[in-house]
Design an enzyme around this catalytic site. Structure first.
Site, PDB file in Angstrom:
ATOM      1  N   SER A  53      -7.215   2.657  -3.374  1.00 26.39           N
ATOM      2  CA  SER A  53      -5.936   3.205  -2.905  1.00 26.39           C
ATOM      3  C   SER A  53      -5.020   3.492  -4.076  1.00 26.39           C
ATOM      4  O   SER A  53      -4.012   4.167  -3.919  1.00 26.39           O
ATOM      5  CB  SER A  53      -5.176   2.272  -1.977  1.00 26.39           C
ATOM      6  OG  SER A  53      -5.925   1.262  -1.486  1.00 26.39           O
ATOM      7  N   ASP A  95     -16.974  10.827 -18.491  1.00 26.57           N
ATOM      8  CA  ASP A  95     -18.115  10.235 -17.803  1.00 26.57           C
ATOM      9  C   ASP A  95     -17.983   8.707 -17.823  1.00 26.57           C
ATOM     10  O   ASP A  95     -17.607   8.127 -18.843  1.00 26.57           O
ATOM     11  CB  ASP A  95     -19.400  10.656 -18.525  1.00 26.57           C
ATOM     12  CG  ASP A  95     -20.629  10.481 -17.660  1.00 26.57           C
ATOM     13  OD1 ASP A  95     -20.496  10.018 -16.510  1.00 26.57           O
ATOM     14  OD2 ASP A  95     -21.732  10.812 -18.150  1.00 26.57           O
ATOM     15  N   ASP A 115       0.867   4.032  -3.187  1.00 28.84           N
ATOM     16  CA  ASP A 115       0.458   5.434  -3.049  1.00 28.84           C
ATOM     17  C   ASP A 115       1.547   6.363  -3.561  1.00 28.84           C
ATOM     18  O   ASP A 115       1.301   7.292  -4.328  1.00 28.84           O
ATOM     19  CB  ASP A 115       0.200   5.782  -1.581  1.00 28.84           C
ATOM     20  CG  ASP A 115      -1.005   5.063  -1.012  1.00 28.84           C
ATOM     21  OD1 ASP A 115      -1.585   4.221  -1.718  1.00 28.84           O
ATOM     22  OD2 ASP A 115      -1.355   5.344   0.149  1.00 28.84           O
ATOM     23  N   GLU A 126       0.829  -1.205   0.000  1.00 27.79           N
ATOM     24  CA  GLU A 126       0.000   0.000   0.000  1.00 27.79           C
ATOM     25  C   GLU A 126       0.872   1.267   0.000  1.00 27.79           C
ATOM     26  O   GLU A 126       0.630   2.208  -0.757  1.00 27.79           O
ATOM     27  CB  GLU A 126      -0.896  -0.043   1.242  1.00 27.79           C
ATOM     28  CG  GLU A 126      -1.618   1.238   1.558  1.00 27.79           C
ATOM     29  CD  GLU A 126      -2.960   1.324   0.855  1.00 27.79           C
ATOM     30  OE1 GLU A 126      -3.753   0.385   1.012  1.00 27.79           O
ATOM     31  OE2 GLU A 126      -3.192   2.324   0.175  1.00 27.79           O
TER      32      GLU A 126
END
Ligand SMILES: *[C@@H]1O[C@H](CO)[C@@H](O)[C@H](O)[C@H]1NC(C)=O
Ligand SMILES: *[C@@H]1O[C@H](CO)[C@@H](O)[C@H](O)[C@H]1NC(C)=O
Ligand SMILES: *[C@@H]1O[C@H](CO)[C@@H](O)[C@H](O)[C@H]1NC(C)=O
Ligand SMILES: *[C@@H]1O[C@H](CO)[C@@H](O)[C@H](O)[C@H]1NC(C)=O
Length: 559
Positions: free
Chosen positions: A471, A513, A270, A266
């Site tokens: 994440s 979109d 990031d 993680e």
């Protein structure tokens, strides 16, 4: 000096009955994956965080609206930490009452923050249990991590009750390190196009020239898990994947304690990705600041923000708890902390979560969706997730079924999103999940999205595929906002700050979109595993959609 205050006589305290609970609705159960080690020795040191009642919160909220609404003459006129302090600082009475209450129990080893609204105090378990009647401190362990928490709710004396929002360090547990890595799917999955910085930059239309160059720009990731990034992983990642764009390969500043041991997936994810879209922008890492067994890591980070006058402009955070496990007092106060950051021009981006609409399984099949906080806070920008329509090519994006989204049960719908959300509710009225599953008057999220599927990450020197989750999308969008700030700074414009009021006025301009796919919900007969579905325009699965950088920049490069 405190002669007029009845509790300057310690004896009186112990003879009085309990005051009241500050967090009567806080979940105090310790999940089964934590092993009970035993009662904490009375002489053991604990650290408690006292959240003192602030002043002028309505004015703070009004100020946030004025500096974040592009149609307001005050737009972009952000406050310094000093100005925030003079707005919200607790009254003299509040400060005095809380301090003498602490002193009367012999608690004097306390640190304040610049805004004077948090006090962090070291004390012993014995004193803490007298100070906070009802509390009983135990030690628990999980995966080599050890924490101290109270097994029962705490109360505070009547005299301080109205001067405190809550006391931190008793209940909320550190987040569980979720497995961000998706299991490899069976057939032919290995030939899948993995997401790399090059793929992201192609999809979001970033050219080689779209890298940071402004002075004083910076961005940050905040980590609350017991895991760390390795500088060598970042360098290797940029060496392998960063060839096509100018970038930095080192972190500018680490705030907190970088532990040893293996790098966390993680943490690597990031950092590697905020530095790929927000390329060549100085980057900070906030990591488990000031660790102590009795601290709440997320709260520690919030406290730190109130004590630092110079901070990065964009922060991305992959952290969340079930809304129903947290006390309203805690969430309300954390919202005020988000507002304090917003008025300073800081953008806070939170991952929307990886469980779709979530599910709270109640008795007799009376299930409901399960919103997550801070994703459901009206004062942050929440980022959902998408996948490529064709997994083998850079194509348009569809819903990633894990993308967190839904409606808060605690916070009402902020005015900036009311018309977008009403539009959604009307357009899909016939296809909505049953009304008992969600609260249509609540704050709806996410606000926007980015790719969240099949990333490559370098971790412990090894390139790893299949890394997925919001994440991943959150730092990707964070880096793009940072880049837009960069261009704004070069033109003498202020930072974007709290982005939502402006985002909802863009009406999709600069955003692709996302209109296909549904995310996860309750596995039951009524909704059969589904939550909400993406639609044209805003929806509670992918928000307004994903960034088309040149168009988004053009829309945001005017005052
Ligand atoms: C806040 O910062 C000041 C120095 O700027 C320091 O003295 C104080 O201890 C800090 N407060 C906390 C809670 O760490
Ligand atoms: C951006 O990307 C989209 C789709 O990948 C493409 O259609 C468009 O022409 C690109 N350029 C701009 C300036 O939007
Ligand atoms: C950068 O920050 C410093 C200190 O905050 C300030 O004095 C300086 O004017 C800033 N430079 C620019 C280009 O904004
Ligand atoms: C729905 O949300 C509103 C605020 O958004 C709240 O006042 C109300 O209690 C919620 N209803 C339920 C059933 O949770």
């Amino acid at each position: 000096m405190n002669a007029l205050l009845p509790f300057s006589i310690p004896l009186l305290f112990s003879s009085l009955v309990w005051g009241g609970y500050l967090e009567y609705d806080q979940d105090v159960l310790i999940p089964e994956d934590w092993t009970h080690v035993g009662r904490v020795d009375p002489s053991e040191e604990l650290e408690l965080t006292f959240a003192l009642k602030q002043q002028n919160i309505q004015l703070l909220e009004e100020t946030l609206r004025r500096v974040s609404d592009p149609d307001s003459p005050q737009y972009g006129k952000h406050l310094s930490l000093e100005e925030v302090a003079s707005l919200v600082r607790p009254s003299e009475l509040t400060q005095k009452v809380v301090r003498s209450w602490l002193q009367s129990h012999g608690v004097s080893d306390c640190l304040a923050v610049r805004t004077q609204d948090f006090l962090q105090c070291a004390t012993t378990a014995e004193v803490a249990e007298k100070l906070l009647p009802g509390s009983r401190f135990h030690r628990y362990a999980r995966d080599g991590q050890s924490i101290v928490r109270s097994s029962a709710p705490y109360s505070v004396h009547d005299e301080v009750h109205r001067h405190l929002d809550f006391v931190g360090g008793l209940h909320r547990l550190p987040p569980k390190g979720k497995d961000v890595r998706k299991k490899q799917t069976k057939s032919g999955a290995w030939v899948h196009l993995g997401v790399t910085p090059t793929v992201l930059r192609a999809r979001y239309n970033l050219t080689a020239a779209d890298v940071g160059s402004a002075q004083n720009n910076s961005q940050a990731v905040a980590q609350f898990l017991e895991q760390y990034f390795h500088p060598t992983d970042l360098a290797e990642f940029m060496y392998i994947f960063g060839r096509s764009f100018e970038h930095l390969s080192q972190v500018d500043r680490v705030v907190g304690t970088q532990g040893g041991g293996k790098a966390g997936l993680e943490a690597s994810l990031d950092l590697e990705y905020i530095m790929s879209t927000g390329a060549h922008i100085p980057t900070w890492v906030f990591t488990n600041p000031g660790r102590h067994e009795s601290q709440e890591p997320f709260l520690q980070w919030m406290v730190l923000l109130s004590n630092m006058s110079a901070l990065p402009w964009v922060h991305t955070i992959s952290y969340g708890d079930d809304e129903d496990s947290l006390s309203a007092a805690y969430m309300t106060r954390i919202n005020t902390e988000f507002m304090k950051a917003g008025v300073r021009g800081i953008s806070l981006l939170f991952a929307s979560g990886d469980s779709g609409a979530g599910c709270r399984y109640l008795s007799k099949g009376q299930n409901t969706f399960r919103p997550s906080f801070p994703a459901s806070s009206p004062y942050v920008t929440t980022v959902g997730g998408t996948s490529f329509k064709n997994p083998f090519k850079v194509t348009y994006e569809v819903t990633d079924y894990i993308s967190g989204g839904g409606f808060s049960n605690i916070f009402s719908m902020p005015s900036y999103q009311a018309s977008a959300v009403q539009g959604y509710l009307k357009s899909v009225a016939a296809k909505l999940p049953p009304a008992s599953y969600f609260n249509a008057s609540g704050r709806a999220y996410p606000d926007l999205a980015a790719l969240s599927d099949n990333y490559w990450v370098v971790n412990n020197r090894i390139p790893i595929p299949w890394v997925s989750g919001t994440s991943a999308s959150t730092p990707v969008f964070g880096g793009i906002l940072s880049l837009i700030n960069d261009r704004r700074f070069s033109k003498g414009l202020p930072a974007l700050g709290f982005f939502n009021p402006r985002l909802y006025k863009l009406k999709q301009q600069g955003l692709f979109d996302v209109t296909e796919g549904c995310h996860l919900g309750c596995l039951d007969e009524k909704v059969q595993g589904n939550g909400f579905c993406a639609t044209p325009s805003w929806d509670p699965v992918t928000g307004w959609g994903t960034p088309n950088y040149p168009d988004l920049l053009a829309a945001l490069l005017v005052d």
